[in-house]
Motif scaffolding. Structure first.
Motif, PDB file in Angstrom:
ATOM      1  N   GLY A 151       0.794  -1.226   0.000  1.00  0.00           N
ATOM      2  CA  GLY A 151       0.000   0.000   0.000  1.00  0.00           C
ATOM      3  C   GLY A 151       0.818   1.263   0.000  1.00  0.00           C
ATOM      4  O   GLY A 151       0.572   2.176  -0.787  1.00  0.00           O
ATOM      5  N   ALA A 152       1.799   1.340   0.871  1.00  0.00           N
ATOM      6  CA  ALA A 152       2.622   2.547   0.941  1.00  0.00           C
ATOM      7  C   ALA A 152       3.402   2.743  -0.363  1.00  0.00           C
ATOM      8  O   ALA A 152       3.501   3.857  -0.888  1.00  0.00           O
ATOM      9  N   SER A 153       3.927   1.655  -0.898  1.00  0.00           N
ATOM     10  CA  SER A 153       4.747   1.731  -2.114  1.00  0.00           C
ATOM     11  C   SER A 153       3.902   2.062  -3.339  1.00  0.00           C
ATOM     12  O   SER A 153       4.249   2.948  -4.128  1.00  0.00           O
ATOM     13  N   ARG A 154       2.794   1.347  -3.522  1.00  0.00           N
ATOM     14  CA  ARG A 154       1.966   1.568  -4.709  1.00  0.00           C
ATOM     15  C   ARG A 154       1.184   2.866  -4.609  1.00  0.00           C
ATOM     16  O   ARG A 154       0.898   3.505  -5.622  1.00  0.00           O
ATOM     17  N   MET A 155       0.798   3.251  -3.400  1.00  0.00           N
ATOM     18  CA  MET A 155       0.029   4.485  -3.225  1.00  0.00           C
ATOM     19  C   MET A 155       0.820   5.690  -3.713  1.00  0.00           C
ATOM     20  O   MET A 155       0.294   6.570  -4.393  1.00  0.00           O
ATOM     21  N   LYS A 217       1.756  -4.034 -20.926  1.00  0.00           N
ATOM     22  CA  LYS A 217       1.673  -3.940 -19.473  1.00  0.00           C
ATOM     23  C   LYS A 217       3.055  -3.922 -18.829  1.00  0.00           C
ATOM     24  O   LYS A 217       3.342  -3.070 -17.975  1.00  0.00           O
ATOM     25  N   GLN A 218       3.905  -4.840 -19.216  1.00  0.00           N
ATOM     26  CA  GLN A 218       5.231  -4.931 -18.590  1.00  0.00           C
ATOM     27  C   GLN A 218       6.062  -3.683 -18.882  1.00  0.00           C
ATOM     28  O   GLN A 218       6.826  -3.210 -18.031  1.00  0.00           O
ATOM     29  N   THR A 219       5.910  -3.132 -20.082  1.00  0.00           N
ATOM     30  CA  THR A 219       6.645  -1.913 -20.430  1.00  0.00           C
ATOM     31  C   THR A 219       6.233  -0.749 -19.536  1.00  0.00           C
ATOM     32  O   THR A 219       7.077  -0.006 -19.021  1.00  0.00           O
ATOM     33  N   VAL A 220       4.933  -0.576 -19.349  1.00  0.00           N
ATOM     34  CA  VAL A 220       4.444   0.520 -18.510  1.00  0.00           C
ATOM     35  C   VAL A 220       4.923   0.345 -17.076  1.00  0.00           C
ATOM     36  O   VAL A 220       5.384   1.301 -16.432  1.00  0.00           O
ATOM     37  N   TYR A 221       4.857  -0.876 -16.556  1.00  0.00           N
ATOM     38  CA  TYR A 221       5.295  -1.108 -15.181  1.00  0.00           C
ATOM     39  C   TYR A 221       6.796  -0.838 -15.029  1.00  0.00           C
ATOM     40  O   TYR A 221       7.231  -0.238 -14.042  1.00  0.00           O
ATOM     41  N   ASP A 225       9.844   2.527 -12.549  1.00  0.00           N
ATOM     42  CA  ASP A 225      10.969   2.360 -11.632  1.00  0.00           C
ATOM     43  C   ASP A 225      12.338   2.587 -12.259  1.00  0.00           C
ATOM     44  O   ASP A 225      13.351   2.440 -11.589  1.00  0.00           O
ATOM     45  N   LYS A 226      12.387   2.934 -13.526  1.00  0.00           N
ATOM     46  CA  LYS A 226      13.677   3.049 -14.202  1.00  0.00           C
ATOM     47  C   LYS A 226      13.947   4.487 -14.659  1.00  0.00           C
ATOM     48  O   LYS A 226      13.003   5.230 -14.953  1.00  0.00           O
ATOM     49  N   PRO A 227      15.217   4.859 -14.767  1.00  0.00           N
ATOM     50  CA  PRO A 227      15.550   6.116 -15.448  1.00  0.00           C
ATOM     51  C   PRO A 227      15.049   6.048 -16.882  1.00  0.00           C
ATOM     52  O   PRO A 227      14.899   4.957 -17.446  1.00  0.00           O
ATOM     53  N   ALA A 234      13.751  -0.815 -22.213  1.00  0.00           N
ATOM     54  CA  ALA A 234      12.749  -1.827 -21.852  1.00  0.00           C
ATOM     55  C   ALA A 234      11.615  -1.837 -22.871  1.00  0.00           C
ATOM     56  O   ALA A 234      11.104  -2.898 -23.240  1.00  0.00           O
ATOM     57  N   GLU A 235      11.224  -0.640 -23.345  1.00  0.00           N
ATOM     58  CA  GLU A 235      10.205  -0.564 -24.391  1.00  0.00           C
ATOM     59  C   GLU A 235      10.642  -1.338 -25.622  1.00  0.00           C
ATOM     60  O   GLU A 235       9.869  -2.102 -26.211  1.00  0.00           O
ATOM     61  N   ALA A 236      11.897  -1.126 -26.024  1.00  0.00           N
ATOM     62  CA  ALA A 236      12.412  -1.818 -27.209  1.00  0.00           C
ATOM     63  C   ALA A 236      12.419  -3.328 -26.994  1.00  0.00           C
ATOM     64  O   ALA A 236      12.037  -4.108 -27.880  1.00  0.00           O
ATOM     65  N   TYR A 237      12.832  -3.744 -25.805  1.00  0.00           N
ATOM     66  CA  TYR A 237      12.864  -5.180 -25.495  1.00  0.00           C
ATOM     67  C   TYR A 237      11.473  -5.786 -25.626  1.00  0.00           C
ATOM     68  O   TYR A 237      11.282  -6.816 -26.287  1.00  0.00           O
ATOM     69  N   TRP A 238      10.473  -5.152 -25.013  1.00  0.00           N
ATOM     70  CA  TRP A 238       9.121  -5.718 -25.039  1.00  0.00           C
ATOM     71  C   TRP A 238       8.491  -5.609 -26.413  1.00  0.00           C
ATOM     72  O   TRP A 238       7.628  -6.423 -26.778  1.00  0.00           O
ATOM     73  N   LEU A 239       8.908  -4.632 -27.223  1.00  0.00           N
ATOM     74  CA  LEU A 239       8.429  -4.563 -28.604  1.00  0.00           C
ATOM     75  C   LEU A 239       8.813  -5.834 -29.354  1.00  0.00           C
ATOM     76  O   LEU A 239       7.990  -6.462 -30.031  1.00  0.00           O
ATOM     77  N   TYR A 240      10.071  -6.241 -29.231  1.00  0.00           N
ATOM     78  CA  TYR A 240      10.523  -7.447 -29.932  1.00  0.00           C
ATOM     79  C   TYR A 240       9.869  -8.707 -29.366  1.00  0.00           C
ATOM     80  O   TYR A 240       9.654  -9.687 -30.089  1.00  0.00           O
ATOM     81  N   GLN A 241       9.552  -8.700 -28.062  1.00  0.00           N
ATOM     82  CA  GLN A 241       8.824  -9.837 -27.503  1.00  0.00           C
ATOM     83  C   GLN A 241       7.454  -9.955 -28.162  1.00  0.00           C
ATOM     84  O   GLN A 241       6.983 -11.054 -28.462  1.00  0.00           O
ATOM     85  N   ALA A 242       6.827  -8.803 -28.414  1.00  0.00           N
ATOM     86  CA  ALA A 242       5.504  -8.813 -29.032  1.00  0.00           C
ATOM     87  C   ALA A 242       5.571  -9.233 -30.497  1.00  0.00           C
ATOM     88  O   ALA A 242       4.812 -10.093 -30.950  1.00  0.00           O
TER      89      ALA A 242
END
Length: 282
Positions: A151-155, A217-221, A225-227, A234-242
């Protein structure tokens, strides 16, 4: 995949959607039984590519999910631990697993969600609440502890630092409209509108490829937490996964051959173009 033998909820599958109806009288308390069921549910969903959306709702007319079972908190050690010794609590582990599911998860909130119940809702991807029925609270500060199911973290990620601290430190009830204004839910709806809204959204998402839903979903998450540079990678990585697991390239090829991107009618009605592409390639 079968979704049976749960103690605290039942699951109905319908066209790529799993409707999880929580039904654990008297108040849907969040104890060992529910955590075990959620863990078992997550294990099955992680392997199921036919289910694309999971909707969590309640059979109780006043309560979505209640607080974490105080019997479990009562038995906690009174001895402090170091940061190196601290391990995830059961509630944290299970809700994190729910958060990381490959499916889109929706909390359909038509009753109270206090303490651990609210933390469960925060672990879902999207939250929609009924006006006049939904209230949420984090009461832990009044009990001498803190929100300990994420709760504290996600809030803070959901509402920002100031609002997160107001919610946690005030330990008061917030309404659906307040929740919408603070950003802890996506939208507040009238009680007679929430069912249709959530169902339409779930059915729309369920039209799309499972691998693409997961990649989005994974890209947005990861971006939270990342710079920015790491988030873009990460976006590029998940694009190729798709693209490696869906008919995306075939769809783009068809669109290119049709000259679809240069058609002004398609620009006016991009939604119909997407539907046409799906029909041709599926």
């Amino acid at each position: 995949m079968e979704y049976k033998n749960f103690t605290t909820f039942n699951v109905k599958k319908d066209n790529g959607i799993a409707w999880v109806t929580i039904d654990f009288p008297p108040v849907n308390v969040q104890g060992q039984e529910m955590l075990a069921d959620l863990n078992s549910l997550a294990l099955r969903l992680e392997r199921d590519r036919e289910i694309k959306v999971v909707v969590f709702q309640s059979a109780h007319p006043e309560i979505w999910v209640c607080h974490y079972d105080t019997n479990l908190l009562r038995d906690m050690s009174k001895d402090a631990v170091s940061r190196d010794e601290a391990k995830l609590l059961d509630l944290q582990s299970v809700l994190e697993r729910i958060s990381r599911l490959p499916q889109a998860t929706i909390a359909k909130l038509e009753g109270f969600a206090r303490g651990g119940g609210h933390e469960f809702a925060l672990a879902c991807d999207m939250r929609f609440a009924a006006r006049g029925k939904y209230k949420f609270m984090q009461m832990e500060v009044g009990m001498g502890i803190l929100p300990c199911g994420g709760g504290a973290s996600r809030m803070a990620r959901q509402a920002g630092l100031g609002r997160a601290l107001e919610i946690i430190l005030s330990a008061r009830d917030f309404t659906a409209d307040e929740a919408e204004a603070y950003g802890t839910i996506n939208k507040a709806l009238e009680p007679d509108k929430i069912g249709e809204y959530v169902e339409n959204l779930a059915r729309r998402i369920a039209q799309f490829p499972a691998e693409s839903i997961n990649a989005c979903k994974q890209t947005v998450y990861e971006s939270i937490d990342k710079p920015i540079e790491d988030a873009l990678k990460a976006e590029a990585y998940w694009l190729y996964q798709a693209t490696s697991k869906t008919s995306a390239i075939t769809r783009f090829t068809w669109a290119d051959e049709q000259g679809a991107q240069f058609d002004i009618d398609n620009q006016r009605n991009w939604e119909q173009l997407v539907i046409n592409v799906q029909e041709v390639n599926d």
